[in-house]
Design a protein around this motif. Sequence first.
Motif, PDB file in Angstrom:
ATOM      1  N   GLY A 151       5.878  -6.162   5.588  1.00  0.00           N
ATOM      2  CA  GLY A 151       7.245  -5.684   5.697  1.00  0.00           C
ATOM      3  C   GLY A 151       7.248  -4.211   5.352  1.00  0.00           C
ATOM      4  N   SER A 152       8.425  -3.613   5.331  1.00  0.00           N
ATOM      5  CA  SER A 152       8.536  -2.249   4.819  1.00  0.00           C
ATOM      6  C   SER A 152       9.699  -2.246   3.838  1.00  0.00           C
ATOM      7  CB  SER A 152       8.781  -1.248   5.944  1.00  0.00           C
ATOM      8  OG  SER A 152      10.059  -1.456   6.520  1.00  0.00           O
ATOM      9  N   ASP A 153       9.599  -1.376   2.831  1.00  0.00           N
ATOM     10  CA  ASP A 153      10.550  -1.397   1.726  1.00  0.00           C
ATOM     11  C   ASP A 153      11.031   0.026   1.447  1.00  0.00           C
ATOM     12  OD1 ASP A 153      11.656  -1.497  -0.949  1.00  0.00           O
ATOM     13  OD2 ASP A 153      10.687  -3.445  -1.207  1.00  0.00           O
ATOM     14  N   THR A 154      12.310   0.295   1.781  1.00  0.00           N
ATOM     15  CA  THR A 154      12.897   1.612   1.553  1.00  0.00           C
ATOM     16  C   THR A 154      13.858   1.559   0.368  1.00  0.00           C
ATOM     17  OG1 THR A 154      12.684   2.073   3.911  1.00  0.00           O
ATOM     18  CG2 THR A 154      14.164   3.504   2.680  1.00  0.00           C
ATOM     19  N   GLY A 155      14.540   0.382   0.224  1.00  0.00           N
ATOM     20  CA  GLY A 155      15.444   0.201  -0.916  1.00  0.00           C
ATOM     21  C   GLY A 155      15.404  -1.233  -1.426  1.00  0.00           C
ATOM     22  N   GLY A 156      14.349  -1.969  -1.023  1.00  0.00           N
ATOM     23  CA  GLY A 156      14.219  -3.363  -1.447  1.00  0.00           C
ATOM     24  C   GLY A 156      13.907  -4.299  -0.296  1.00  0.00           C
ATOM     25  N   SER A 157      13.616  -3.747   0.859  1.00  0.00           N
ATOM     26  CA  SER A 157      13.498  -4.541   2.090  1.00  0.00           C
ATOM     27  C   SER A 157      12.305  -5.484   2.160  1.00  0.00           C
ATOM     28  CB  SER A 157      13.471  -3.617   3.305  1.00  0.00           C
ATOM     29  OG  SER A 157      14.750  -3.110   3.549  1.00  0.00           O
ATOM     30  N   VAL A 158      11.340  -5.364   1.238  1.00  0.00           N
ATOM     31  CA  VAL A 158      10.287  -6.372   1.119  1.00  0.00           C
ATOM     32  C   VAL A 158      10.684  -7.379   0.032  1.00  0.00           C
ATOM     33  CG1 VAL A 158       7.970  -6.722   0.130  1.00  0.00           C
ATOM     34  CG2 VAL A 158       8.288  -5.140   2.036  1.00  0.00           C
ATOM     35  N   ARG A 159      11.202  -6.861  -1.078  1.00  0.00           N
ATOM     36  CA  ARG A 159      11.447  -7.692  -2.256  1.00  0.00           C
ATOM     37  C   ARG A 159      12.673  -8.584  -2.119  1.00  0.00           C
ATOM     38  NH1 ARG A 159      12.032  -2.859  -5.829  1.00  0.00           N
ATOM     39  NH2 ARG A 159      12.108  -1.813  -3.793  1.00  0.00           N
ATOM     40  N   LEU A 160      13.728  -8.089  -1.460  1.00  0.00           N
ATOM     41  CA  LEU A 160      14.934  -8.914  -1.326  1.00  0.00           C
ATOM     42  C   LEU A 160      14.688 -10.147  -0.441  1.00  0.00           C
ATOM     43  CD1 LEU A 160      17.903  -8.940  -2.336  1.00  0.00           C
ATOM     44  CD2 LEU A 160      18.527  -7.853  -0.170  1.00  0.00           C
ATOM     45  N   PRO A 161      14.094  -9.997   0.754  1.00  0.00           N
ATOM     46  CA  PRO A 161      13.777 -11.192   1.537  1.00  0.00           C
ATOM     47  C   PRO A 161      12.785 -12.117   0.820  1.00  0.00           C
ATOM     48  CG  PRO A 161      13.383  -9.200   2.840  1.00  0.00           C
ATOM     49  CD  PRO A 161      13.803  -8.756   1.490  1.00  0.00           C
ATOM     50  N   ALA A 162      11.846 -11.554   0.070  1.00  0.00           N
ATOM     51  CA  ALA A 162      10.912 -12.392  -0.687  1.00  0.00           C
ATOM     52  C   ALA A 162      11.694 -13.239  -1.687  1.00  0.00           C
ATOM     53  CB  ALA A 162       9.875 -11.533  -1.398  1.00  0.00           C
ATOM     54  N   ALA A 163      12.644 -12.615  -2.394  1.00  0.00           N
ATOM     55  CA  ALA A 163      13.433 -13.338  -3.395  1.00  0.00           C
ATOM     56  C   ALA A 163      14.295 -14.416  -2.726  1.00  0.00           C
ATOM     57  CB  ALA A 163      14.316 -12.368  -4.172  1.00  0.00           C
ATOM     58  N   PHE A 164      14.959 -14.055  -1.639  1.00  0.00           N
ATOM     59  CA  PHE A 164      15.869 -14.997  -0.965  1.00  0.00           C
ATOM     60  C   PHE A 164      15.109 -16.145  -0.291  1.00  0.00           C
ATOM     61  CE2 PHE A 164      19.902 -12.175  -0.158  1.00  0.00           C
ATOM     62  CZ  PHE A 164      20.053 -12.029  -1.524  1.00  0.00           C
ATOM     63  N   CYS A 165      13.860 -15.915   0.083  1.00  0.00           N
ATOM     64  CA  CYS A 165      13.095 -16.938   0.813  1.00  0.00           C
ATOM     65  C   CYS A 165      12.071 -17.654  -0.081  1.00  0.00           C
ATOM     66  CB  CYS A 165      12.394 -16.317   2.017  1.00  0.00           C
ATOM     67  SG  CYS A 165      13.541 -15.724   3.282  1.00  0.00           S
ATOM     68  N   GLY A 166      12.004 -17.316  -1.366  1.00  0.00           N
ATOM     69  CA  GLY A 166      11.115 -18.030  -2.278  1.00  0.00           C
ATOM     70  C   GLY A 166       9.641 -17.703  -2.110  1.00  0.00           C
ATOM     71  N   VAL A 167       9.334 -16.444  -1.767  1.00  0.00           N
ATOM     72  CA  VAL A 167       7.934 -16.029  -1.618  1.00  0.00           C
ATOM     73  C   VAL A 167       7.682 -14.748  -2.421  1.00  0.00           C
ATOM     74  CG1 VAL A 167       7.546 -17.188   0.594  1.00  0.00           C
ATOM     75  CG2 VAL A 167       8.491 -14.870   0.581  1.00  0.00           C
ATOM     76  N   VAL A 168       6.462 -14.211  -2.321  1.00  0.00           N
ATOM     77  CA  VAL A 168       6.067 -13.030  -3.093  1.00  0.00           C
ATOM     78  C   VAL A 168       6.211 -11.779  -2.221  1.00  0.00           C
ATOM     79  CG1 VAL A 168       4.111 -11.903  -4.254  1.00  0.00           C
ATOM     80  CG2 VAL A 168       4.434 -14.383  -4.471  1.00  0.00           C
ATOM     81  N   GLY A 169       6.797 -10.726  -2.762  1.00  0.00           N
ATOM     82  CA  GLY A 169       6.931  -9.463  -2.017  1.00  0.00           C
ATOM     83  C   GLY A 169       6.560  -8.295  -2.898  1.00  0.00           C
ATOM     84  N   LEU A 170       5.658  -7.434  -2.415  1.00  0.00           N
ATOM     85  CA  LEU A 170       5.176  -6.301  -3.207  1.00  0.00           C
ATOM     86  C   LEU A 170       5.514  -4.977  -2.533  1.00  0.00           C
ATOM     87  CD1 LEU A 170       3.317  -5.003  -5.451  1.00  0.00           C
ATOM     88  CD2 LEU A 170       1.434  -5.298  -3.838  1.00  0.00           C
ATOM     89  N   LYS A 171       6.197  -4.103  -3.271  1.00  0.00           N
ATOM     90  CA  LYS A 171       6.363  -2.721  -2.820  1.00  0.00           C
ATOM     91  C   LYS A 171       5.399  -1.853  -3.603  1.00  0.00           C
ATOM     92  CE  LYS A 171       8.597   0.866  -4.344  1.00  0.00           C
ATOM     93  NZ  LYS A 171       7.830   2.094  -4.058  1.00  0.00           N
TER      94      LYS A 171
END
Lengths: 100, 484
Positions: free
Chosen positions: B171-191
Amino acid sequence: MPITKSDVEKIAQLAHLELTEEEKEQFTVQLAAIVAYVEKLNELDTTDVPPMAHAGRDERADYAQRDDIVSEGLGQDLALRNAPDPARGYFRVPKVIEEG
Amino acid sequence: MEIVGLTVDRLHEALRARATSVREVCARTLERIEALNGRLGAFLTINRDEALQRAEDLDRELARGDWRPLMGVPVAIKDNICTRGLRTTCASKILHNFVPPYNATAVERLLEAGAIIIGKTNCDEFAMGSSNENSAFGIVRNPWDAERVPGGSSGGSGAAVAADLCVVALGSDTGGSVRLPAAFCGVVGLKPTYGRVSRYGLVAYGSSLDQIGPITKTVADAARVLQVIAGRDPRDSTSSNHPVPDYLAALNGEINGVRLGVPREYFGPGLDEEVKEAVWRAIHRFADLGAEIVEVRLPHTEYAIACYYIIATAEASSNLARYDGVRYGYRAEGARTLREMYRRTRHEGFGAEVKRRIMLGTYVLSAGYYDAYYLKALKVRALIERDFREAFARCDLIVGPTSPTVAFRLGEKMADPLAMYLSDVYTIMANLAAIPAISIPVGLSREGLPIGLQLHARPFEEAMLLRVAHAYERAFPFSQKPPL
C-alpha cells in the motif's frame, strides 16, 4: 477569512479546473468549513520556530547527488505510448494561441 | 494447499517440503479472487496469465534448487504503484488507460525476490481518502462486514490480505493509508520511516509524506517484505542510505525493559470506548510481557489534522498539475484551445475529493495566503516532530489506537469531508514527523469488527517496532478470520 464563490472561481482558474455551478456552490461551503478548521493553527505562537523544510532528513545519511553518468532514457517510442494524440513523434495538442 | 491464512512462512515450508507448487498456490489464489472479488471490489486488474506463467518459471527455478526470499509469494499491488506493462490507474478516470513503461523500485525488488504480482488493488483516487469510497471504479467492501468501509486509502490491499486474495500486499501511506485499512480489516500494516523505501514509481500525492509500506497477515511477513523493499535507490534522492538491518533476525521475542510511552492526547474525546478498552488491555499485556509503561506527552496532536491538510493538499495541487491530457491518460474531446483542453480534461477526469484537495492546496499556496497557511503549517510540523523527539527521550516506542473507531458504515462520512479527515487523527502524526509506525490487530468489537493498535518508533528503528509487535503477536495471536 471566509471563502466566497468568486474565490472558488479564481482558485479553479489557477488550478486549471473547470467547475460546474453545482460544484462551485458545494466547494464554497466545504472549503470555507475546512479553511475555518485549519485556522486552528493560529492558536499557536510559531514566531521562533523554523519551518520543517525537509521531511525526516536523516542526519546520519548521505544524500550526496549521484554521479553524472549518462544513462538510457525511455526513448521516444515508449514515451509516446500512453499519449492520447501522438503524431509523427510528437504530442499533438489543440491550438495554443488564443484569439482576442 | 489451503490458502486461507497463508503466510510467507507457511508457503515456504510447504514449497521446501514439496507439498505444493508455486503454480498451485498461484492458481488457487486466482480462483479465490474470481470467487470473491465481485463482492469485495478489492482488485481493479487481475494479472492472471502473466502470474501463472511466472509461477511456472519459478517452479522450474525451484526444481533446479534455486531459492529467493519471497519465492512464489502472490503479492497484490496498490494501483498507484507503477507496474511495467500492467495498467496503473490510481483509481482515477484520468489514468484509466495508463500502462507504465517502468516498474516502481519497490515492485522491481519484489520481483527480484521471487514474488508474483497477482493484481492491482483498488484505492481512493490518487490515495486521497480514508474509506476507499473515492475510487472512480467502485467501492471496496470490508470482508468483516459488507456494509462497512475497509478504510482508505489502500482499502483494496487491506481487504485483499484480510480475505486471503493474496499473501501480502503493498500500500502507500501519506496520512495513514496503510495503517487505517490494516486496522479496519484486522491485518498488519507498516509505514516505514520517510526515506526508508524508495518512492520511485509511486504516483506522487504528498511527496514529503508518502511512503510505500506492506500490508500482511503477520508481523514476520511485514519484516520479510520490508527487508526486500528497503534501502537507498539512486532514482529517489530522498531515499536514505541508512543501513538496512536484518529485520527477521530482530524478531527474537525480546521485549523486557522496552519503555512504551502512552501519550494521553491519544486517549481523549472522540475515542470510541470499545477501542479504548481493547488498546488498554493490550498495553497491560505488553506490561505483562516485560515492557515498562511510561506516560508521555504529544502536546501538538490536536493540530495535526489541520497541519496535514494544508501540507498534503499543497503538495498534491502541485503534483497533480501534470495531468493535463497531453502525455498520458484521459483527454477531453472537442476542446478548441489548449487551455480549454486542460480545464475540461481535469474537470472530467478527476473526482470530487481530488478536485477539493487541488482547490484547497492551490488556495493555501496562492499569493497572499502562502505565509498564513503553508508556511504556518511547516512550522507546526516542526513542533510535532519536536514533540516526538522529546517523547522518545523518555521511551523507546509510543503506543496508542490506530483509529478512533472501528470500520464505519459505507456512506456515513461522504457528505462531510471534514468528518472523514478526522478518521486520520492518530495516523497523520507519524507522516508529519517522518517516523515509522505499525498497526496490529488486538481484538474484535462486540459487533465483530477488528480493532487496531499502533506503535511508533524513532526514525529508522523499524527493527525495534517489528520486534515488539512480533513479541505481542506471538503471545496473543489474532487468529480470527472474516466470515466470508
